[in-house]
Design a protein around this motif. Structure first.
Motif, PDB file in Angstrom:
ATOM      1  N   GLN A   1       2.549  -2.381 -11.995  1.00 10.46           N
ATOM      2  CA  GLN A   1       3.865  -2.143 -11.388  1.00 10.46           C
ATOM      3  C   GLN A   1       4.322  -3.345 -10.548  1.00 10.46           C
ATOM      4  OE1 GLN A   1       4.649   1.714  -9.742  1.00 10.46           O
ATOM      5  NE2 GLN A   1       2.755   2.489 -10.626  1.00 10.46           N
TER       6      GLN A   1
ATOM      7  N   GLY B   1       3.553  -0.189  -6.291  1.00 16.82           N
ATOM      8  CA  GLY B   1       3.088   1.079  -6.867  1.00 16.82           C
ATOM      9  C   GLY B   1       1.627   1.274  -6.508  1.00 16.82           C
TER      10      GLY B   1
ATOM     11  N   ARG C   1      10.054   6.117  -4.754  1.00 19.11           N
ATOM     12  CA  ARG C   1       8.999   6.180  -5.783  1.00 19.11           C
ATOM     13  C   ARG C   1       8.165   7.437  -5.551  1.00 19.11           C
ATOM     14  NH1 ARG C   1       6.427   0.339  -7.224  1.00 19.11           N
ATOM     15  NH2 ARG C   1       8.110  -0.982  -6.486  1.00 19.11           N
TER      16      ARG C   1
ATOM     17  N   GLY D   1       2.707   4.898  -4.526  1.00 19.56           N
ATOM     18  CA  GLY D   1       2.816   3.557  -3.956  1.00 19.56           C
ATOM     19  C   GLY D   1       2.831   3.504  -2.436  1.00 19.56           C
TER      20      GLY D   1
ATOM     21  N   CYS E   1       7.388  -3.206  -1.114  1.00 13.63           N
ATOM     22  CA  CYS E   1       6.952  -1.957  -1.762  1.00 13.63           C
ATOM     23  C   CYS E   1       6.141  -2.281  -3.016  1.00 13.63           C
ATOM     24  CB  CYS E   1       8.124  -1.103  -2.223  1.00 13.63           C
ATOM     25  SG  CYS E   1       9.432  -0.977  -1.054  1.00 13.63           S
TER      26      CYS E   1
ATOM     27  N   GLU F   1       4.646   1.315   1.103  1.00 17.03           N
ATOM     28  CA  GLU F   1       5.794   0.529   1.568  1.00 17.03           C
ATOM     29  C   GLU F   1       5.616   0.159   3.037  1.00 17.03           C
ATOM     30  OE1 GLU F   1       9.657   2.395   0.971  1.00 17.03           O
ATOM     31  OE2 GLU F   1      10.236   1.702   2.968  1.00 17.03           O
TER      32      GLU F   1
END
Ligand SMILES: Nc1ncnc2c1ncn2[C@@H]1O[C@H](COP(=O)(O)OP(=O)(O)OP(=O)(O)O)[C@@H](O)[C@H]1O
Ligand SMILES: [Mg+2]
Length: 449
Positions: A358, A375, A428, A431, A373, A433
């Protein structure tokens, strides 16, 4: 009352209650004195009245032609009598009475001086060689009423005193405690990294020892932290050269070895030395971040710095970083070097710990909000809460020492910014962030500026 209740409330209620009780005691004492004095005045008036009426009554009785004349003294005008009197002979025969007098309240035989019945105070005097007696009666209810009215008059100010005293004490205490509250706010408002002495100039004398003790404690803490930081920085710095030398030697040794087994062992040593070298670099960054200097005097545009750092990571995984930055400047008081360290750690984390399939989003918006950010698996909230602690790592296979987020957090808080960690990442299902606003830097500066 709870032990932690407000001093203002305690003093307000306590002093008002005290003043009220003292006032009531004062009212009781002055009431008793006033009653005593009033009794003396009333008695004297009673006596005076008897002395005045007696000669008139005697003349009136002696001038009667027969013993059967009018026994009731006529009233000039209709009125209520406070004082009533009777004139009797020694055997108690009624010779004259005031128009409202009730002979029933007097004793069967006349008496001289003051006497009390259950309802009246009576004064008796005699004339004409103790053959005629006058007795003047005054209702006790009249005296009680006078005493009650005097008592009530003394009590009335209490209704004003209680609210005025409550408000006055509340106000005075509030005014006196204002410097203490300012002192408390000045301690609360400073960031964790602000260990400068608190201002004690305006504090009341009683609180000065507390401020002195707080300042002494802050000074000791500052010295201890300084010592810790300089030890970390010095050790990391001192380790750099020997580590680099050892690494160079190991690399040379690796090329000279033919034996594959020995070569594998040397590669392991090389990796361990690389890990140590990275660790000493991170320790140095952490010591600098915690030592202050996260703010600069002038604002700098951070967009080109972010773009440059993203480009540095590009060769590691081409096309994985998706950089979104505004096409105009984002100025911030955050020191450019400190920002570079912070951004590098965040992007490195996203590349290292995020799912390799990702992309990594590095976004800076017009208003200075920066988000990194990626995944990958969701980090549970309890783990998320401790990740920014030193040497704290969540379930990960990637190499590292657990210092990257601690460094980023130290830079952010040193500059007055807040680092937000989220998992899953915004927008999402999974993940991680990290978000902060670089324009917050310097809005709440600590002493590390
Ligand atoms: N972008 C991210 N995605 C997923 N997990 C992360 C991410 N950033 C940090 N973490 C988790 O937080 C932990 C702490 O991160 P931190 O940067 O402090 O240490 P590290 O990356 O493991 O080591 P170092 O940064 O010292 O090389 C990581 O071990 C990882 O478990
Ligand atoms: Mg890291």
């Amino acid at each position: 009352m709870s032990r932690n209740s407000s001093l203002q409330k305690r003093l307000g209620i306590g002093l008002t209650l005290g003043a009220t009780v003292l006032w009531l005691l004062g009212v009781a004492a002055s009431g008793l004195v006033a009653q005593h004095e009033m009794n003396e005045v009333f008695d004297s008036a009673l006596e005076e009245t008897a002395q005045r009426i007696l000669p008139l009554a005697v003349t009136d009785i002696l001038n009667r032609e027969s013993n059967t004349g009018n026994r009731t003294a006529p009233a000039l005008k209709e009125h209520d009598e406070y004082l009533t009197y009777v004139v009797r002979d020694r055997q108690g025969n009624l010779l004259l009475q005031s128009h409202d007098a009730d002979p029933g309240i007097f004793a069967a035989l006349p008496r001289e001086g003051f006497t009390n019945t259950s309802t009246h105070r009576i004064y008796g005097a005699s004339a004409v060689s103790d053959t005629l007696y006058i007795e003047v009666a005054e209702p006790l209810a009249h005296r009680r009423e006078a005493a009650l009215e005097a008592g009530i008059a003394l009590l009335v100010p209490l209704f004003v005193l209680i609210p005025v005293s409550l408000f006055g004490i509340w106000w005075v205490v509030r005014l006196s405690l204002r410097p203490v509250i300012e002192f408390q706010h000045s301690i609360e408002a400073r960031g964790a990294s602000d260990l400068s002495p608190v201002n004690k100039d305006r504090l009341p004398e009683e609180f000065e020892p507390t401020a002195v003790a707080v300042n002494r404690l802050l000074e000791r803490l500052n010295r201890a932290l300084d010592a810790e930081r300089s030890f970390t920085a010095n050790s990391a710095h001192e380790l750099r050269t020997p580590l680099a030398t050892a690494l160079a030697k190991v690399q040379r040794l690796k090329t000279q070895l033919e034996d594959q087994h020995l070569k594998k062992n040397v590669v392991e040593v090389e990796q361990a030395l690389r890990g140590l070298s990275t660790l000493s670099g991170k320790l140095l960054e952490l010591a600098k971040a915690e030592g202050g200097g996260a703010l600069s005097q002038q604002p700098h545009d951070l967009v080109p710095i972010l773009a440059m750092i993203s480009r540095d990571f590009e060769p590691l995984a081409p096309g994985r970083i998706r950089l979104t930055v505004p096409d105009h400047k984002v100025n911030s008081l955050l020191d450019p070097d400190a920002f570079a360290i912070l951004a590098r750690n965040l992007i490195e984390n996203a590349m290292k710990h995020g799912s390799v399939q990702q992309p990594v989003d590095v976004i800076m918006t017009d208003d200075g909000r920066m988000r990194v950010c990626n995944g990958g698996d969701i980090v549970p909230p309890d783990q998320l809460a401790v990740l920014r602690n030193r040497f704290s790592r969540h379930d990960t296979r990637a190499a590292g020492s657990g210092l990257g987020l601690a460094i980023a957090d130290a830079i952010a808080s040193g500059a007055g910014m807040t680092l937000h960690l989220r998992s899953p990442a915004t927008g999402r299902a999974d993940g991680f962030e990290v978000e902060l606003n670089v324009t917050d830097a310097g809005r709440n500066p600590g002493p590390c500026t």
